[in-house]
Structure formats: C-alpha cells, structure tokens
Design a protein around this motif. Structure first.
Motif, PDB file in Angstrom:
ATOM      1  N   UNK A  19       0.842  -1.204   0.000  1.00  0.00           N
ATOM      2  CA  UNK A  19       0.000   0.000   0.000  1.00  0.00           C
ATOM      3  C   UNK A  19       0.874   1.250   0.000  1.00  0.00           C
ATOM      4  N   UNK A  20       1.873   1.271   0.879  1.00  0.00           N
ATOM      5  CA  UNK A  20       2.727   2.449   1.003  1.00  0.00           C
ATOM      6  C   UNK A  20       3.606   2.645  -0.220  1.00  0.00           C
ATOM      7  N   UNK A  21       4.127   1.562  -0.767  1.00  0.00           N
ATOM      8  CA  UNK A  21       5.001   1.684  -1.931  1.00  0.00           C
ATOM      9  C   UNK A  21       4.260   2.236  -3.141  1.00  0.00           C
ATOM     10  N   UNK A  22       2.945   1.973  -3.225  1.00  0.00           N
ATOM     11  CA  UNK A  22       2.140   2.539  -4.328  1.00  0.00           C
ATOM     12  C   UNK A  22       2.146   4.061  -4.288  1.00  0.00           C
ATOM     13  N   UNK A  23       2.361   4.626  -3.106  1.00  0.00           N
ATOM     14  CA  UNK A  23       2.378   6.081  -2.950  1.00  0.00           C
ATOM     15  C   UNK A  23       3.796   6.622  -2.750  1.00  0.00           C
ATOM     16  N   UNK A  24       4.799   5.814  -3.070  1.00  0.00           N
ATOM     17  CA  UNK A  24       6.177   6.284  -2.981  1.00  0.00           C
ATOM     18  C   UNK A  24       6.751   6.265  -1.569  1.00  0.00           C
ATOM     19  N   UNK A  25       6.065   5.652  -0.634  1.00  0.00           N
ATOM     20  CA  UNK A  25       6.598   5.519   0.721  1.00  0.00           C
ATOM     21  C   UNK A  25       7.383   4.209   0.787  1.00  0.00           C
ATOM     22  N   UNK A  30       7.526   2.437   7.164  1.00  0.00           N
ATOM     23  CA  UNK A  30       6.587   1.593   7.895  1.00  0.00           C
ATOM     24  C   UNK A  30       7.238   1.093   9.182  1.00  0.00           C
ATOM     25  N   UNK A  31       8.468   0.617   9.080  1.00  0.00           N
ATOM     26  CA  UNK A  31       9.170   0.114  10.264  1.00  0.00           C
ATOM     27  C   UNK A  31       9.374   1.220  11.299  1.00  0.00           C
ATOM     28  N   UNK A  32       9.645   2.442  10.835  1.00  0.00           N
ATOM     29  CA  UNK A  32       9.806   3.567  11.750  1.00  0.00           C
ATOM     30  C   UNK A  32       8.505   3.815  12.533  1.00  0.00           C
ATOM     31  N   UNK A 100      -2.077   7.441   7.335  1.00  0.00           N
ATOM     32  CA  UNK A 100      -1.530   8.806   7.263  1.00  0.00           C
ATOM     33  C   UNK A 100      -0.275   8.841   6.397  1.00  0.00           C
ATOM     34  N   UNK A 101       0.581   7.843   6.521  1.00  0.00           N
ATOM     35  CA  UNK A 101       1.757   7.763   5.634  1.00  0.00           C
ATOM     36  C   UNK A 101       1.298   7.662   4.188  1.00  0.00           C
TER      37      UNK A 101
END
Length: 117
Positions: A19-25, A30-32, A100-101
C-alpha cells in the motif's frame, strides 16, 4: 474475540508495504512507524514477523508509545479514540498511522512530534 486478534502480523505487514510503496513511501518508513508505536527494535519487529506472532501477542509484548493517545481520527469508519477494546484500539492506531503515511503526511506529523522538536 475479533478474528484479527489471532491473525499473524506477518500476514498484514506485506499488505502495508505494498500500500505504502504505491504512494512512494518505503518499508523503512513503515518500520519507523511500528518502532514508534510499539517500542520494538528492527530486530524485534523482524523476529515477530518471522515467528508469525499474532496481533494479540504482538501488542501484548509492545511498550506502547506514551503519545499514542494523540492518534485520533477515523479508520474503517470508526473514530480510533472511541474504540473501547484496548487491543482493537492498538491495531487501529497502527492502521491509522499507515493510512496517514499513505496519504502523504510528513513523518513528523505521523509520529506526533511536538512542533519545534
């Protein structure tokens, strides 16, 4: 008992990453977030993922961040600050931080850092 309580965190973790990688995160972000919320080290997170630790045991072992109560808002149609079950609230805290990320919030805001910190 909710079904998610007995679900391994490792079964949801790759979905968070995707999910996050789709938005460039990143997985590192995530680990942080997980470190901030749970107090776990990277090695402890990896250990829980490898051991297929359930959400119930994962959060039982966590030292929840004292600022976790600053996590507010709606996730899955429910205000996280109004969730009565303590375990479900912790799971939804994690969901809210990931959301939020995903939505592009700066890490300082996601981690509830005081202004000027």
């Amino acid at each position: 008992m909710h079904r998610i309580f007995g679900m391994p965190v490792a079964s949801v973790y790759p979905l968070y990453v995707q999910k996050l990688e789709r938005k460039g995160r990143t997985q590192a972000e995530l680990d942080e977030v997980i470190r901030w919320l749970t107090g776990f080290t990277d090695a402890e997170i990896a250990g829980h993922l490898a051991a297929q630790t359930t959400f119930q045991d994962f959060f039982a072992a966590a030292h929840l961040n004292p600022h976790a109560d600053l996590i507010t808002g709606v996730i899955c149609g429910v205000r996280v600050e109004h969730i009565e079950d303590p375990l479900m609230q912790k799971i939804r805290y994690l969901d809210k931080l990931v959301d939020e990320l995903y939505k592009g919030k700066p890490m300082e805001k996601v981690l509830r850092m005081p202004v000027g910190a």
